[in-house]
Motif scaffolding. Sequence first.
Motif, PDB file in Angstrom:
ATOM      1  N   ARG A  43       0.837  -1.205   0.000  1.00 62.39           N
ATOM      2  CA  ARG A  43       0.000   0.000   0.000  1.00 62.39           C
ATOM      3  C   ARG A  43       0.868   1.249   0.000  1.00 62.39           C
ATOM      4  O   ARG A  43       0.612   2.215  -0.742  1.00 62.39           O
ATOM      5  CB  ARG A  43      -0.912  -0.010   1.224  1.00 62.39           C
ATOM      6  CG  ARG A  43      -1.841   1.205   1.320  1.00 62.39           C
ATOM      7  CD  ARG A  43      -2.559   1.242   2.653  1.00 62.39           C
ATOM      8  NE  ARG A  43      -1.600   1.323   3.758  1.00 62.39           N
ATOM      9  CZ  ARG A  43      -1.938   1.184   5.044  1.00 62.39           C
ATOM     10  NH1 ARG A  43      -3.193   0.913   5.376  1.00 62.39           N
ATOM     11  NH2 ARG A  43      -1.020   1.284   5.981  1.00 62.39           N
ATOM     12  N   ASN A  44       1.918   1.248   0.833  1.00 59.03           N
ATOM     13  CA  ASN A  44       2.801   2.413   0.899  1.00 59.03           C
ATOM     14  C   ASN A  44       3.550   2.608  -0.422  1.00 59.03           C
ATOM     15  O   ASN A  44       3.708   3.742  -0.906  1.00 59.03           O
ATOM     16  CB  ASN A  44       3.801   2.240   2.042  1.00 59.03           C
ATOM     17  CG  ASN A  44       3.124   2.251   3.408  1.00 59.03           C
ATOM     18  OD1 ASN A  44       2.015   2.776   3.546  1.00 59.03           O
ATOM     19  ND2 ASN A  44       3.780   1.674   4.402  1.00 59.03           N
ATOM     20  N   LYS A  89       3.072   5.853  -3.136  1.00 57.56           N
ATOM     21  CA  LYS A  89       4.164   6.674  -3.642  1.00 57.56           C
ATOM     22  C   LYS A  89       4.211   6.636  -5.175  1.00 57.56           C
ATOM     23  O   LYS A  89       4.489   7.650  -5.826  1.00 57.56           O
ATOM     24  CB  LYS A  89       5.496   6.173  -3.078  1.00 57.56           C
ATOM     25  CG  LYS A  89       5.646   6.398  -1.581  1.00 57.56           C
ATOM     26  CD  LYS A  89       6.980   5.831  -1.082  1.00 57.56           C
ATOM     27  CE  LYS A  89       7.134   6.012   0.419  1.00 57.56           C
ATOM     28  NZ  LYS A  89       8.404   5.421   0.920  1.00 57.56           N
ATOM     29  N   ALA A  90       3.925   5.462  -5.732  1.00 61.05           N
ATOM     30  CA  ALA A  90       3.988   5.314  -7.193  1.00 61.05           C
ATOM     31  C   ALA A  90       2.898   6.104  -7.896  1.00 61.05           C
ATOM     32  O   ALA A  90       3.066   6.515  -9.066  1.00 61.05           O
ATOM     33  CB  ALA A  90       3.888   3.837  -7.573  1.00 61.05           C
ATOM     34  N   ILE A  91       1.758   6.338  -7.209  1.00 60.24           N
ATOM     35  CA  ILE A  91       0.669   7.119  -7.821  1.00 60.24           C
ATOM     36  C   ILE A  91       1.163   8.512  -8.158  1.00 60.24           C
ATOM     37  O   ILE A  91       0.907   9.041  -9.254  1.00 60.24           O
ATOM     38  CB  ILE A  91      -0.545   7.180  -6.868  1.00 60.24           C
ATOM     39  CG1 ILE A  91      -1.218   5.808  -6.768  1.00 60.24           C
ATOM     40  CG2 ILE A  91      -1.567   8.220  -7.344  1.00 60.24           C
ATOM     41  CD1 ILE A  91      -2.291   5.726  -5.695  1.00 60.24           C
ATOM     42  N   ALA A 102      -4.818   2.579 -12.043  1.00 64.04           N
ATOM     43  CA  ALA A 102      -4.677   1.181 -11.631  1.00 64.04           C
ATOM     44  C   ALA A 102      -4.107   1.088 -10.219  1.00 64.04           C
ATOM     45  O   ALA A 102      -4.538   0.265  -9.394  1.00 64.04           O
ATOM     46  CB  ALA A 102      -3.778   0.432 -12.617  1.00 64.04           C
ATOM     47  N   LEU A 103      -3.137   1.963  -9.925  1.00 64.99           N
ATOM     48  CA  LEU A 103      -2.548   1.983  -8.587  1.00 64.99           C
ATOM     49  C   LEU A 103      -3.561   2.436  -7.543  1.00 64.99           C
ATOM     50  O   LEU A 103      -3.605   1.904  -6.424  1.00 64.99           O
ATOM     51  CB  LEU A 103      -1.319   2.892  -8.562  1.00 64.99           C
ATOM     52  CG  LEU A 103      -0.083   2.366  -9.305  1.00 64.99           C
ATOM     53  CD1 LEU A 103       0.960   3.461  -9.463  1.00 64.99           C
ATOM     54  CD2 LEU A 103       0.513   1.164  -8.551  1.00 64.99           C
ATOM     55  N   LYS A 104      -4.387   3.413  -7.909  1.00 64.89           N
ATOM     56  CA  LYS A 104      -5.423   3.883  -6.982  1.00 64.89           C
ATOM     57  C   LYS A 104      -6.401   2.752  -6.648  1.00 64.89           C
ATOM     58  O   LYS A 104      -6.829   2.598  -5.499  1.00 64.89           O
ATOM     59  CB  LYS A 104      -6.168   5.066  -7.583  1.00 64.89           C
ATOM     60  CG  LYS A 104      -5.382   6.361  -7.614  1.00 64.89           C
ATOM     61  CD  LYS A 104      -6.202   7.473  -8.266  1.00 64.89           C
ATOM     62  CE  LYS A 104      -5.414   8.776  -8.321  1.00 64.89           C
ATOM     63  NZ  LYS A 104      -6.198   9.872  -8.969  1.00 64.89           N
TER      64      LYS A 104
END
Length: 426
Positions: A51-52, A56-58, A72-74
């Motif tokens: 999740r962390n 960060k990747a978002i 997709a990350l969200k």
Amino acid sequence: MHDIRQIRENPAAFDAGLARRGVAPVSASLVALDEQRRAVATRMQEGQNRRNEASKAIGKAMGSGDTATAEALKAEVATLKDTLPALEAEEKELSAQLLDALAGLPNIPVDEVPDGEDESQNVEVTRWGAPREFTFTPKEHADLGPVLGLDFETGAKLSGARFTFLKGQMARLHRALAQFMLDTQTATNGYMECAVPLLVKDDAVYGTGQLPKFSEDLFRTTDGRWLIPTAEVSLTNAVSGDILDPAQLPLRMTALTPCFRSEAGAAGRDTRGFIRQHQFEKVELVTIAKPEESEAEHERMVAAAESILQALELPYRKVLLCAGDMGATARKTFDLEVWLPGQQAYREISSISNCGDYQARRMNARYKPEGSKKTEFVHTLNGSGLAVGRTLVAVLENYQQEDGSVLVPDALKPWMGGIEKLEVPA
């Protein structure tokens, strides 16, 4: 409380130790439950890490204009936020189940404790003093005491069975015994006197092992507090949650308190007389020690209790309890049994136990060894120095005279205000 890591490392030894207590093997179920808990904890930690990372990747994806990846990350983060609480709840529930299972098991006896199921298999270690030879048939205290102020009828009238009302010279003798014991344990034997609460919270009786299994032996107040069954509860829990300086150890404490026990497990035993009461007074001894000190402190505590009996010149024997007769929290216990000529028997007057780190784990009581960055659990010890009522019984029976009077032991005379004999009123 037991260390699940030690159980995982040597399950056979753990089951063998419990078998000496008459407990069926449980290591396999404990290890399985712990593995299930650890697997859930691992999944939970991995989910939190992912999740962390995804969160960060978002930001990076949004910054580079990669909208599809960001969405997709969200979605992944949203899914994790939904699943993680369930994992946390499962891990908490499994941890509680494991804790309850461990808390319900007795301590493991040390090697020198003899095998056996009950008091008939305890081992006598030593005897001190010779029983007095009477020129008459000695009476039991329940027959001797009433005319001297040991009033069972008034106690029963006020409170029911197993309560006694002490009057006059008998009350004075009882008080003298208590003060003599307390003064000896502090001034001579080096225990620090404490005045402690008689009402305690759940955590305290859990810490010393009365909860959860032995609640029926306790009295509880309407506001949810517990009347102490012995000052062991208050004294031992004085260090709960603490990290002690090794320079403080060994910490030796004593307290004279009323004690309250429902005696649910003693139905029909000692219903006559002053031996087994719902309310009684006791001078309790408690020591908090480093692990390497606890065996020597155990012997020292036994000697402190013996010193009272020797000063009063009461014959007694020292007994090493077998595995099946020890209290649940103890790993080794000596009983002192005083000679009662009226009963023609030795009866327990003090029980002195080394609990190792069993109670300390329940209380989270630790110390930091010198030069170490890690903390270790302390060892706890407790014993009676002595039970006042039972000592009163022993004095009455051993110092009785043919005319029904009772001589005051020489050691008690400074506390008796000039009274040298309990006499039957004219």
